[in-house]
Design a protein around this motif. Structure first.
Motif, PDB file in Angstrom:
ATOM      1  N   VAL A 432      -5.514 -15.856 -33.698  1.00  0.00           N
ATOM      2  CA  VAL A 432      -5.540 -14.420 -33.442  1.00  0.00           C
ATOM      3  C   VAL A 432      -4.650 -13.697 -34.450  1.00  0.00           C
ATOM      4  CG1 VAL A 432      -5.918 -14.751 -30.957  1.00  0.00           C
ATOM      5  CG2 VAL A 432      -3.578 -14.464 -31.835  1.00  0.00           C
ATOM      6  N   LEU A 433      -4.891 -12.404 -34.585  1.00  0.00           N
ATOM      7  CA  LEU A 433      -4.042 -11.541 -35.394  1.00  0.00           C
ATOM      8  C   LEU A 433      -3.689 -10.310 -34.569  1.00  0.00           C
ATOM      9  CD1 LEU A 433      -2.805 -10.923 -38.229  1.00  0.00           C
ATOM     10  CD2 LEU A 433      -4.882  -9.588 -38.678  1.00  0.00           C
ATOM     11  N   PHE A 434      -2.384 -10.017 -34.470  1.00  0.00           N
ATOM     12  CA  PHE A 434      -1.953  -8.801 -33.799  1.00  0.00           C
ATOM     13  C   PHE A 434      -1.983  -7.663 -34.823  1.00  0.00           C
ATOM     14  CE2 PHE A 434      -0.655 -11.741 -30.654  1.00  0.00           C
ATOM     15  CZ  PHE A 434      -0.456 -11.042 -29.469  1.00  0.00           C
ATOM     16  N   GLU A 435      -2.946  -6.780 -34.678  1.00  0.00           N
ATOM     17  CA  GLU A 435      -3.105  -5.687 -35.632  1.00  0.00           C
ATOM     18  C   GLU A 435      -2.206  -4.496 -35.316  1.00  0.00           C
ATOM     19  OE1 GLU A 435      -7.612  -6.308 -37.287  1.00  0.00           O
ATOM     20  OE2 GLU A 435      -7.333  -4.827 -35.699  1.00  0.00           O
ATOM     21  N   GLU A 436      -1.737  -4.433 -34.076  1.00  0.00           N
ATOM     22  CA  GLU A 436      -0.829  -3.352 -33.694  1.00  0.00           C
ATOM     23  C   GLU A 436       0.137  -3.857 -32.633  1.00  0.00           C
ATOM     24  OE1 GLU A 436      -0.826   1.151 -31.645  1.00  0.00           O
ATOM     25  OE2 GLU A 436      -2.643  -0.086 -31.604  1.00  0.00           O
ATOM     26  N   TYR A 437       1.373  -3.419 -32.732  1.00  0.00           N
ATOM     27  CA  TYR A 437       2.346  -3.596 -31.659  1.00  0.00           C
ATOM     28  C   TYR A 437       3.290  -2.404 -31.766  1.00  0.00           C
ATOM     29  CZ  TYR A 437       4.491  -6.225 -27.936  1.00  0.00           C
ATOM     30  OH  TYR A 437       4.927  -6.613 -26.695  1.00  0.00           O
ATOM     31  N   SER A 438       3.098  -1.437 -30.897  1.00  0.00           N
ATOM     32  CA  SER A 438       3.803  -0.157 -31.047  1.00  0.00           C
ATOM     33  C   SER A 438       4.222   0.385 -29.696  1.00  0.00           C
ATOM     34  CB  SER A 438       2.897   0.863 -31.746  1.00  0.00           C
ATOM     35  OG  SER A 438       1.750   1.153 -30.941  1.00  0.00           O
ATOM     36  N   LEU A 439       5.029   1.433 -29.740  1.00  0.00           N
ATOM     37  CA  LEU A 439       5.464   2.100 -28.517  1.00  0.00           C
ATOM     38  C   LEU A 439       4.325   2.938 -27.953  1.00  0.00           C
ATOM     39  CD1 LEU A 439       8.317   1.971 -27.254  1.00  0.00           C
ATOM     40  CD2 LEU A 439       8.770   4.222 -28.252  1.00  0.00           C
ATOM     41  N   HIS A 440       4.124   2.876 -26.660  1.00  0.00           N
ATOM     42  CA  HIS A 440       3.107   3.687 -25.983  1.00  0.00           C
ATOM     43  C   HIS A 440       3.681   5.091 -25.775  1.00  0.00           C
ATOM     44  CE1 HIS A 440       0.257   4.127 -22.224  1.00  0.00           C
ATOM     45  NE2 HIS A 440      -0.012   5.013 -23.183  1.00  0.00           N
ATOM     46  N   GLU A 441       3.619   5.872 -26.841  1.00  0.00           N
ATOM     47  CA  GLU A 441       4.224   7.210 -26.817  1.00  0.00           C
ATOM     48  C   GLU A 441       3.564   8.092 -25.775  1.00  0.00           C
ATOM     49  OE1 GLU A 441       3.660   8.224 -30.867  1.00  0.00           O
ATOM     50  OE2 GLU A 441       5.385   7.089 -31.584  1.00  0.00           O
ATOM     51  N   GLY A 442       4.386   8.895 -25.123  1.00  0.00           N
ATOM     52  CA  GLY A 442       3.893   9.795 -24.086  1.00  0.00           C
ATOM     53  C   GLY A 442       3.789   9.164 -22.713  1.00  0.00           C
ATOM     54  N   SER A 443       4.012   7.837 -22.600  1.00  0.00           N
ATOM     55  CA  SER A 443       3.805   7.166 -21.316  1.00  0.00           C
ATOM     56  C   SER A 443       4.991   7.294 -20.368  1.00  0.00           C
ATOM     57  CB  SER A 443       3.501   5.674 -21.544  1.00  0.00           C
ATOM     58  OG  SER A 443       4.602   5.007 -22.145  1.00  0.00           O
ATOM     59  N   GLY A 444       6.163   7.704 -20.871  1.00  0.00           N
ATOM     60  CA  GLY A 444       7.314   7.877 -19.991  1.00  0.00           C
ATOM     61  C   GLY A 444       7.124   9.077 -19.078  1.00  0.00           C
TER      62      GLY A 444
END
Length: 569
Positions: A432-444
């Motif tokens: 597998v390749l992780f193409e994104e790993y980021s903060l879920h902005e706006g979810s707080g």
């Protein structure tokens, strides 16, 4: 003649000595384990239990809190079976294996080893550990079947049996186990690591007893239990007497697309708390039923979150009285499916406790955390390595805001300290390749103190073919805000294939999704709930949130009732 009181210095040294025995078992287990879910994600626990009663004496600091109660109950189940069945009578070198959810367990993937500890020919205590096996058979790779309607569909169920007999591995029982699980050739490394951790505990506990004597250590254990009970009772007395009501909701059971409701009534009287969940939803068809051991343990870990300074042993839980929630989905009986109980339902139970008690102690509690382990399993065949695999992903989410500040982003789940396996490790082990790993902005969740943020990640399959299954939660409603705070953002799952985009009908639960080369799995985890009125948030904090990209200007205006100019302007 009364025993001479144990002196405080010796007591604390023995207390730390017992703790160190468990910590060394934890470290030995994770360092020797083959599976990343144990070695990297730390989904395991080790402890020492009373020789006669099976009660908790000490647990490793690196173990999952949800196992605090369940390992005590499963050890007691082993003791009971051993007393009733002559062939199961404990002998030095024996190691029992058990994963039966209805005998003090969780879900089938949490496999327990229990070892009788003898000192100078006498059964002194029991050593036990739990490891999350990446597969235990059943309908889908990884064991997290979202559609199972009976426990047999979830995998191999093991009653207490001796996997090691007087130090020798029973090859017949091992062959039965390995013949019923996937990637069986990779399990022997975890099995030997799990057994080796108990051997380390045996050596370290023997050294402790050699130094201080069995009688002194036993006296210390009893004293520590009494003191933990006294400390917990003292903390409970700080809560105003009264009856407090809370609620939490599970999205669905994976089979019937309707929410499951947990009704929590907490009655605090003097130095005890009574927990009543009898108004909760009835048993469900899908795998979101909770066995009673997990239900109890969820109450215990919720209270331990509130009073983290109280030491953990059997005395800690004596003032906590739980009314068995018969005829609800929180008291699963055979053959109810239960794969989601420890990973998801346990967190809803804890949230219901938090939701009830925040009314009584707003300065000590917080808005709801993300409350999901984000269980995602991908099982398939890697043609480059010519072998099958099961990849298990645990993901973090936002913590709830509290009276002193904002919630943590990408924190571990409510039930434990398990962390996401480093993506570099998963890319090395699996195709597998992780193409994104980021903060879920706006979810707080918006609040005077906002919730922390979840994460986004995208996985692309590079080789072969696979099947994906997931048991998550908070896809229908986000983690609850408190005292006027807004709920946290939702969990979302989306699969992009050559045929188009697919969103699970149950939002965060599905199984057997076919994945081909180039297909992508997109997951966003929930943010934590907000604490307090969003309009009271400090404008300077909002400006910082905008500058860092946590919220857009429109979100800040709509959710916090304020307009903030960016630093660039």
């Amino acid at each position: 003649m009364a025993k001479k009181p144990i002196d405080p210095v010796t007591l604390v040294v023995i207390q730390n000595g017992l703790q160190q025995v468990c910590n060394e078992m934890d470290l030995a287990f994770c360092r020797a384990a083959f599976s990343p879910v144990i070695s990297e994600a730390l989904d395991r626990s080790d402890g020492i239990y009373h020789g006669e009663t099976g009660e908790l004496i000490a647990q490793g600091e690196l173990g999952l809190p949800v196992f605090v109660g369940t390992m005590q109950f499963s050890t007691q189940a082993v003791i009971e079976r051993a007393r009733k069945t002559p062939v199961l009578a404990p002998k030095p070198g024996d190691v029992y294996i058990v994963n039966d959810p209805y005998l003090g367990g969780t879900h089938l993937m949490d496999v327990r080893f229990v070892k009788p500890f003898f000192y100078k020919g006498r059964l002194f205590s029991w050593l036990s550990n739990t490891g999350h096996w990446p597969d235990i058979g059943g309908m889908v790779p990884g064991g997290f079947s979202a559609n199972a309607t009976e426990v047999e569909q979830e995998g191999l169920r093991l009653p207490p049996v001796k996997l090691y007999k007087e130090g020798k591995l029973d090859e017949e029982i091992l062959s039965i186990i390995l013949s019923n699980i996937r990637i069986a050739d990779q399990r022997i490394g975890d099995i030997k690591a799990q057994a080796a951790a108990l051997t380390i505990g045996e050596k370290r506990l023997t050294a402790l007893l050699d130094r201080y004597g069995a009688e002194v250590v036993e006296q210390a254990i009893e004293e520590l239990k009494q003191r933990a009970s006294q400390q917990m009772r003292a903390r409970i007395r700080t809560i105003p007497d009264g009856v407090y009501h809370g609620e939490a909701m599970v999205d669905s059971d994976g089979v019937v697309d309707e929410p499951l409701v947990i009704k929590m009534k907490v009655t605090k009287a003097d130095e005890e708390m009574h927990f009543d969940m009898t108004g909760s939803s009835p048993p469900c068809r899908g795998p979101m039923n909770s066995v009673i051991a997990t239900t109890y343990s969820s109450i215990y870990l919720a209270v331990k979150h509130i009073f983290p300074d109280v030491p953990i042993n059997a005395g800690t839980f004596e003032p906590l009285k739980v009314l068995d929630p018969h005829d609800t989905f929180l008291y699963a009986k055979y053959p109810r499916s239960v794969s989601g109980c420890a990973a998801e339902v346990s967190q809803r139970i804890a949230e219901a406790v938090f939701n009830a008690l925040v009314q009584a102690m707003p300065d000590r509690l917080f808005a709801a955390p993300a409350g999901t382990s984000g269980n995602l399993a991908l099982g398939g065949y890697d043609p480059k390595r010519d072998r099958s695999y099961v990849m298990y992903v645990i993901s973090g989410g936002g913590y709830g805001g509290w009276h002193g500040g904002d919630g943590i982003s990408n924190g571990c789940s409510t039930i434990g300290i398990s962390k996401t396996t480093p993506i570099e490790v998963m890319e090395q082990y699996y195709p597998v390749l992780f193409e994104e790993y980021s903060l879920h902005e706006g979810s707080g969740g918006a609040g005077e103190h906002r919730g922390g943020f979840g994460v986004n990640y995208t996985i692309r399959l590079r080789r072969g073919e696979a099947r994906a299954s997931m048991v998550m939660d908070h896809g229908r409603s986000g983690p609850r805000g408190v005292l006027g705070g807004e709920d946290g953002g939702l969990n979302t799952v989306r699969v992009e294939t050559a045929k188009g985009s697919y969103v699970p009908p149950h939002l965060s639960k599905d199984q057997d999704i076919e994945i081909a080369v180039g297909d992508r799995l997109h997951v966003s985890t929930p943010g934590g709930g907000g604490y307090g009125n969003p309009a009271k948030r400090d404008p300077a904090d909002l400006a910082r949130d905008l500058e860092r990209g946590y919220y857009t200007a429109d979100q800040i205006k709509a959710r916090f009732g304020q307009a903030v100019k960016s630093a660039a302007e």
